[in-house]
Scaffold this active site. Structure first.
Site, PDB file in Angstrom:
ATOM      1  N   LYS A  65       0.839  -1.203   0.000  1.00  0.00           N
ATOM      2  CA  LYS A  65       0.000   0.000   0.000  1.00  0.00           C
ATOM      3  C   LYS A  65       0.877   1.258   0.000  1.00  0.00           C
ATOM      4  O   LYS A  65       2.095   1.182   0.221  1.00  0.00           O
ATOM      5  CB  LYS A  65      -0.911  -0.043   1.235  1.00  0.00           C
ATOM      6  N   THR A  74      -5.587  -6.894  10.664  1.00  0.00           N
ATOM      7  CA  THR A  74      -5.875  -5.577  10.072  1.00  0.00           C
ATOM      8  C   THR A  74      -5.317  -4.375  10.839  1.00  0.00           C
ATOM      9  O   THR A  74      -4.793  -3.449  10.227  1.00  0.00           O
ATOM     10  CB  THR A  74      -7.409  -5.419   9.934  1.00  0.00           C
ATOM     11  N   ARG A 108       2.610  -5.864   9.797  1.00  0.00           N
ATOM     12  CA  ARG A 108       1.806  -4.765  10.352  1.00  0.00           C
ATOM     13  C   ARG A 108       2.203  -4.452  11.796  1.00  0.00           C
ATOM     14  O   ARG A 108       2.181  -3.291  12.217  1.00  0.00           O
ATOM     15  CB  ARG A 108       0.318  -5.112  10.238  1.00  0.00           C
ATOM     16  N   ASN A 154      -1.978   0.312   6.947  1.00  0.00           N
ATOM     17  CA  ASN A 154      -1.410  -0.942   7.460  1.00  0.00           C
ATOM     18  C   ASN A 154      -0.505  -1.655   6.451  1.00  0.00           C
ATOM     19  O   ASN A 154      -0.395  -2.874   6.439  1.00  0.00           O
ATOM     20  CB  ASN A 154      -2.532  -1.857   7.968  1.00  0.00           C
ATOM     21  N   HIS A 182      -1.857  -5.069   1.513  1.00  0.00           N
ATOM     22  CA  HIS A 182      -3.126  -5.786   1.368  1.00  0.00           C
ATOM     23  C   HIS A 182      -2.806  -7.234   1.031  1.00  0.00           C
ATOM     24  O   HIS A 182      -1.898  -7.495   0.243  1.00  0.00           O
ATOM     25  CB  HIS A 182      -3.949  -5.181   0.220  1.00  0.00           C
TER      26      HIS A 182
HETATM   27  P1  IDP Z   1      -7.670  -6.447   5.711  1.00  0.00           P
HETATM   28  O1  IDP Z   1      -6.884  -5.423   4.913  1.00  0.00           O
HETATM   29  O2  IDP Z   1      -6.912  -6.922   6.920  1.00  0.00           O
HETATM   30  O3  IDP Z   1      -8.163  -7.586   4.858  1.00  0.00           O
HETATM   31  P2  IDP Z   1     -10.435  -5.444   5.760  1.00  0.00           P
HETATM   32  O4  IDP Z   1     -11.385  -5.718   6.864  1.00  0.00           O
HETATM   33  O5  IDP Z   1     -10.626  -6.177   4.463  1.00  0.00           O
HETATM   34  O6  IDP Z   1      -8.944  -5.678   6.321  1.00  0.00           O
HETATM   35  O7  IDP Z   1     -10.454  -3.861   5.512  1.00  0.00           O
HETATM   36  C1  IDP Z   1      -9.873  -3.277   4.380  1.00  0.00           C
HETATM   37  C2  IDP Z   1      -9.052  -2.079   4.793  1.00  0.00           C
HETATM   38  O8  IDP Z   1      -9.917  -1.047   5.324  1.00  0.00           O
HETATM   39  C3  IDP Z   1      -8.033  -2.284   5.918  1.00  0.00           C
HETATM   40  O9  IDP Z   1      -6.836  -2.873   5.472  1.00  0.00           O
HETATM   41  C4  IDP Z   1      -7.825  -0.866   6.420  1.00  0.00           C
HETATM   42  O10 IDP Z   1      -6.913  -0.134   5.595  1.00  0.00           O
HETATM   43  C5  IDP Z   1      -9.217  -0.260   6.265  1.00  0.00           C
HETATM   44  N1  IDP Z   1      -9.987  -0.296   7.522  1.00  0.00           N
HETATM   45  C6  IDP Z   1     -10.488  -1.388   8.141  1.00  0.00           C
HETATM   46  N2  IDP Z   1     -11.162  -1.058   9.251  1.00  0.00           N
HETATM   47  C7  IDP Z   1     -11.097   0.293   9.346  1.00  0.00           C
HETATM   48  C8  IDP Z   1     -11.608   1.256  10.302  1.00  0.00           C
HETATM   49  O11 IDP Z   1     -12.252   0.931  11.303  1.00  0.00           O
HETATM   50  N3  IDP Z   1     -11.307   2.565  10.052  1.00  0.00           N
HETATM   51  C9  IDP Z   1     -10.593   2.974   8.970  1.00  0.00           C
HETATM   52  N4  IDP Z   1     -10.108   2.111   8.074  1.00  0.00           N
HETATM   53  C10 IDP Z   1     -10.352   0.781   8.248  1.00  0.00           C
HETATM   54 MG    MG Z   2      -9.652  -7.643   3.423  1.00  0.00          MG
END
Ligand code: IDP
Ligand code: MG
Length: 194
Positions: A14, A129, A140, A160, A163
């Site tokens: 990212k 995440t 992370r 983070n 992806h």
């Molecule tokens: P992942 O990247 O670990 O698979 P996902 O639940 O698929 O996590 O969420 C996608 C992305 O959305 C996360 O990597 C993060 O950048 C962002 N994200 C997730 N939860 C939050 C939140 O509560 N606030 C702001 N951004 C979030």
């Molecule tokens: Mg995801």
């Protein structure tokens, strides 16, 4: 069925991963675990490409909103006061918008990774995440201190670093979306494949 040792997954470094100079470190950690990089490219994504990358179904979007509400609850923040909504789907749409803007803010590095249980292995190496909760030893956990409390307060996505696909189905969709068909370069790793 394909040999499970040849499972494919999708990983994307990212904007914060690229800007922190972690391209090499992230690839090193994958290769160190006997995973093979079988396609690799740096590129500047368009808003449309990122919009297609993240799921558009309401279940996924509502789940994103639900997670944000959990953070609000934990830290005694009122979603209605802070974001103007207490509806999960509306909140999810807001976060998805932050996410799309963040993902186009710098070039990304995309790759296809192959190996035994590649989907689970890569998720394990990347870590969960939220960097503030991710264990030391994960990408992370080791290289980010961002948290959803700070990100939500600043109305932006949690940064983070990388992806990684969560399931083989997600991996197949993402590989097709970012690389199309037949992008995999086949080769044998010393000590792994022979
Ligand atoms: P992942 O990247 O670990 O698979 P996902 O639940 O698929 O996590 O969420 C996608 C992305 O959305 C996360 O990597 C993060 O950048 C962002 N994200 C997730 N939860 C939050 C939140 O509560 N606030 C702001 N951004 C979030
Ligand atoms: Mg995801």
């Amino acid at each position: 069925m394909k040999n499970p040792k040849e499972e494919l997954t999708y990983l994307m470094i990212k904007p914060d991963g690229v800007r922190k100079g972690l391209i090499g470190e992230i690839i090193r950690r994958l290769e160190q675990r006997d995973l093979k990089i079988v396609a690799l490219e740096m590129f500047q994504p368009t808003l449309e490409q990122i919009d297609e990358h993240y799921p558009k179904d309401e279940t996924w979007i509502a789940r994103l909103g639900q997670k944000t509400f959990k953070t609000c609850e934990k830290y005694n923040v009122s979603p209605k006061d802070e974001f103007g909504t207490d509806n999960e789907l509306e909140m999810g749409k807001l976060v998805r918008g932050w996410l799309v803007n963040y993902m186009v803010s710098a070039p990304l590095v995309k790759m296809i990774v192959q190996g035994t249980h590649a989907v689970d292995m890569v998720r394990k190496i990347v870590g969960p995440t939220l960097p503030n909760l991710a264990e030391m030893g994960t990408i992370r956990g080791d290289f980010s201190v961002d948290s959803p409390l700070i990100a939500n307060a600043e109305h932006r996505a949690v940064m983070n670093l990388a992806h990684a696909s969560e399931t083989p189905e997600e991996a197949a969709h993402e590989i097709e979306h970012w690389f199309g068909k037949d992008a995999v370069h086949a080769y044998k790793r010393f000590g792994v494949d022979e």
